[in-house]
Design a protein around this motif. Structure first.
Motif, PDB file in Angstrom:
ATOM      1  N   GLN A   1      16.321  42.749   6.230  1.00 22.48           N
ATOM      2  CA  GLN A   1      16.552  41.861   7.368  1.00 22.48           C
ATOM      3  C   GLN A   1      17.373  42.521   8.464  1.00 22.48           C
ATOM      4  O   GLN A   1      18.184  43.416   8.203  1.00 22.48           O
ATOM      5  CB  GLN A   1      17.292  40.606   6.883  1.00 22.48           C
ATOM      6  CG  GLN A   1      16.566  39.855   5.783  1.00 22.48           C
ATOM      7  CD  GLN A   1      17.434  38.776   5.151  1.00 22.48           C
ATOM      8  OE1 GLN A   1      18.623  38.978   4.902  1.00 22.48           O
ATOM      9  NE2 GLN A   1      16.834  37.631   4.879  1.00 22.48           N
ATOM     10  N   PHE A   2      17.160  42.024   9.689  1.00 24.72           N
ATOM     11  CA  PHE A   2      18.012  42.391  10.816  1.00 24.72           C
ATOM     12  C   PHE A   2      18.633  41.134  11.393  1.00 24.72           C
ATOM     13  O   PHE A   2      17.933  40.220  11.824  1.00 24.72           O
ATOM     14  CB  PHE A   2      17.235  43.133  11.902  1.00 24.72           C
ATOM     15  CG  PHE A   2      18.058  43.358  13.144  1.00 24.72           C
ATOM     16  CD1 PHE A   2      19.214  44.128  13.084  1.00 24.72           C
ATOM     17  CD2 PHE A   2      17.703  42.784  14.347  1.00 24.72           C
ATOM     18  CE1 PHE A   2      19.996  44.328  14.219  1.00 24.72           C
ATOM     19  CE2 PHE A   2      18.467  42.982  15.489  1.00 24.72           C
ATOM     20  CZ  PHE A   2      19.623  43.754  15.421  1.00 24.72           C
ATOM     21  N   TYR A   3      19.975  41.085  11.388  1.00 26.70           N
ATOM     22  CA  TYR A   3      20.737  39.988  11.985  1.00 26.70           C
ATOM     23  C   TYR A   3      21.294  40.450  13.325  1.00 26.70           C
ATOM     24  O   TYR A   3      22.182  41.307  13.353  1.00 26.70           O
ATOM     25  CB  TYR A   3      21.895  39.589  11.072  1.00 26.70           C
ATOM     26  CG  TYR A   3      21.511  38.826   9.829  1.00 26.70           C
ATOM     27  CD1 TYR A   3      21.511  37.434   9.813  1.00 26.70           C
ATOM     28  CD2 TYR A   3      21.167  39.487   8.666  1.00 26.70           C
ATOM     29  CE1 TYR A   3      21.179  36.727   8.671  1.00 26.70           C
ATOM     30  CE2 TYR A   3      20.835  38.797   7.513  1.00 26.70           C
ATOM     31  CZ  TYR A   3      20.836  37.419   7.527  1.00 26.70           C
ATOM     32  OH  TYR A   3      20.505  36.730   6.378  1.00 26.70           O
ATOM     33  N   PRO A   4      20.810  39.930  14.447  1.00 25.26           N
ATOM     34  CA  PRO A   4      21.330  40.364  15.742  1.00 25.26           C
ATOM     35  C   PRO A   4      22.818  40.047  15.904  1.00 25.26           C
ATOM     36  O   PRO A   4      23.303  39.011  15.435  1.00 25.26           O
ATOM     37  CB  PRO A   4      20.493  39.563  16.745  1.00 25.26           C
ATOM     38  CG  PRO A   4      19.247  39.213  16.007  1.00 25.26           C
ATOM     39  CD  PRO A   4      19.683  39.005  14.582  1.00 25.26           C
TER      40      PRO A   4
ATOM     41  N   LEU B   1      31.596  42.080  14.480  1.00 30.26           N
ATOM     42  CA  LEU B   1      31.210  43.372  13.915  1.00 30.26           C
ATOM     43  C   LEU B   1      31.396  43.413  12.402  1.00 30.26           C
ATOM     44  O   LEU B   1      30.696  44.165  11.710  1.00 30.26           O
ATOM     45  CB  LEU B   1      32.021  44.481  14.580  1.00 30.26           C
ATOM     46  CG  LEU B   1      31.693  44.684  16.063  1.00 30.26           C
ATOM     47  CD1 LEU B   1      32.700  45.622  16.705  1.00 30.26           C
ATOM     48  CD2 LEU B   1      30.288  45.227  16.227  1.00 30.26           C
ATOM     49  N   ARG B   2      32.295  42.620  11.888  1.00 28.13           N
ATOM     50  CA  ARG B   2      32.519  42.636  10.435  1.00 28.13           C
ATOM     51  C   ARG B   2      31.255  42.198   9.699  1.00 28.13           C
ATOM     52  O   ARG B   2      30.794  42.862   8.769  1.00 28.13           O
ATOM     53  CB  ARG B   2      33.705  41.743  10.073  1.00 28.13           C
ATOM     54  CG  ARG B   2      33.941  41.606   8.573  1.00 28.13           C
ATOM     55  CD  ARG B   2      35.359  41.091   8.317  1.00 28.13           C
ATOM     56  NE  ARG B   2      35.589  39.795   8.892  1.00 28.13           N
ATOM     57  CZ  ARG B   2      35.403  38.637   8.260  1.00 28.13           C
ATOM     58  NH1 ARG B   2      34.936  38.643   7.017  1.00 28.13           N
ATOM     59  NH2 ARG B   2      35.667  37.497   8.839  1.00 28.13           N
ATOM     60  N   HIS B   3      30.685  41.068  10.112  1.00 33.27           N
ATOM     61  CA  HIS B   3      29.487  40.591   9.426  1.00 33.27           C
ATOM     62  C   HIS B   3      28.253  41.381   9.849  1.00 33.27           C
ATOM     63  O   HIS B   3      27.359  41.617   9.027  1.00 33.27           O
ATOM     64  CB  HIS B   3      29.285  39.101   9.695  1.00 33.27           C
ATOM     65  CG  HIS B   3      30.288  38.241   9.007  1.00 33.27           C
ATOM     66  ND1 HIS B   3      31.393  37.724   9.646  1.00 33.27           N
ATOM     67  CD2 HIS B   3      30.377  37.821   7.722  1.00 33.27           C
ATOM     68  CE1 HIS B   3      32.121  37.015   8.792  1.00 33.27           C
ATOM     69  NE2 HIS B   3      31.521  37.057   7.619  1.00 33.27           N
ATOM     70  N   PHE B   4      28.191  41.804  11.098  1.00 36.89           N
ATOM     71  CA  PHE B   4      27.049  42.589  11.550  1.00 36.89           C
ATOM     72  C   PHE B   4      26.943  43.892  10.762  1.00 36.89           C
ATOM     73  O   PHE B   4      25.861  44.264  10.279  1.00 36.89           O
ATOM     74  CB  PHE B   4      27.190  42.895  13.043  1.00 36.89           C
ATOM     75  CG  PHE B   4      26.087  43.755  13.591  1.00 36.89           C
ATOM     76  CD1 PHE B   4      24.853  43.207  13.911  1.00 36.89           C
ATOM     77  CD2 PHE B   4      26.276  45.116  13.793  1.00 36.89           C
ATOM     78  CE1 PHE B   4      23.824  44.002  14.421  1.00 36.89           C
ATOM     79  CE2 PHE B   4      25.268  45.915  14.294  1.00 36.89           C
ATOM     80  CZ  PHE B   4      24.034  45.352  14.609  1.00 36.89           C
TER      81      PHE B   4
END
Length: 305
Positions: free
Chosen positions: A50-53, A74-77
């Motif tokens: 998956q890609f999460y924007p 940025l932590r979750h990305f």
């Protein structure tokens, strides 16, 4: 004052379903399904790529597993990226070690964002299913038909070009659909989808463009659902998976073949403190007599007979 009789009339009231998407059918009344070699339980492992924007829109709702902090989160990305850089290779090793045959639900955007990973999956030759465009491109009732059509086309075209093969299966981001999603999928040649979780076995699903098949990819046993939503421990996840395995094997003795489906996320289960629990579960399942590790289309072909 008496209630107007019109309030009590519902034109679709009847035995079974109040819609025409699929037939009323109770599992215990269906004929038994037979797996190869007399197996009782088909094991379907699905891995989400998956890609999460980072700049998610969150429409019509924030995707489960998406960004939760103010931009830029940025932590979750970067944790989600960890899954595609590190965690997925631990999942691949675990599946290969125990003879599991994973399928991969891939966002179309991953073909352009992670070509190396795509090349690894292409070289393996496992079954690929489309997972929408990215994890912030949700299918929902407020989406215009033209926009949803473009999302589906872009996702399928991207993956079919990247893998050089027909994409037969579909899993919507967040398992969310619009009322027309199945019709659009069937129109574009998709054979089956895994969004609905109302059965333990595949069933025929009617659309305006021919039938699809609904494949039972368990949400109740999904790693994200148990660990992040229910806040259960990794040990509890293993226990629940093994309990399901034992029960389905027992049920299959009298009722015919059953399916144990596990939906996994590399950014979650591929962590160094969790991977041993996946290995424990896979070791238990594959050590049980009568388990057949299978690809989803192989399972479906036998259910269609």
């Amino acid at each position: 004052m008496a209630l107007d009789p019109e309030f009590l009339r519902y034109p679709r009231r009847r035995r079974g379903m109040d819609h025409d998407r699929y037939e009323w059918s109770q599992l215990h009344e269906r004929g038994p399904v037979e797996w190869p070699g007399g197996a009782r339980l088909a094991l379907w492992i699905n891995v989400c790529v998956q890609f999460y924007p980072l700049n998610q829109r969150g429409k019509p709702f924030p995707t489960p597993g998406g960004m939760t902090m103010p931009y830029p989160d940025l932590r979750h990305f970067s944790l989600r990226e960890y899954g595609n850089r590190v965690g997925i290779f631990r999942l691949l090793d675990a599946c290969d070690r125990f003879g599991a045959r994973p399928s991969f639900a891939v966002n179309g955007a991953m073909a352009e964002r992670a070509p190396y990973l795509i090349s690894v999956l292409r070289e393996r030759g496992d079954e690929i299913l489309a997972h929408g465009w990215n994890m912030d491109s949700l299918h929902h009732g407020g989406l215009a038909t033209e926009e949803e059509t473009e999302l589906i086309d872009r996702s399928l075209d991207s993956l079919q070009e990247a893998f050089g093969a027909e994409i037969r299966g579909w899993l919507s981001p967040a398992r969310n659909e619009s009322p027309q999603t199945p019709d659009l999928l069937a129109e574009r040649g998709v054979h089956w989808f895994a969004d609905w979780v109302n059965d333990d076995m595949p069933y025929r699903f009617h659309t305006d463009n021919g039938d699809l098949w609904a494949m039972p990819l368990s949400n109740e046993l999904e790693d994200r659902f148990i660990l992040m939503q229910n806040l259960h421990s990794e040990e509890s996840w293993v226990e629940q998976v093994c309990d399901a395995c034992d029960f389905l094997l027992k049920e299959a003795e009298d009722s015919g073949g059953r399916i144990l489906s596990l939906n996994l996320h590399p950014w979650l289960m591929g962590q160094p403190h969790r991977i041993a629990h996946l290995e424990q579960a896979l070791g238990y399942i594959t050590s049980r007599p009568g388990v057949w590790p299978a690809a989803p289309t192989e399972i479906l072909q036998l259910c269609k007979k």
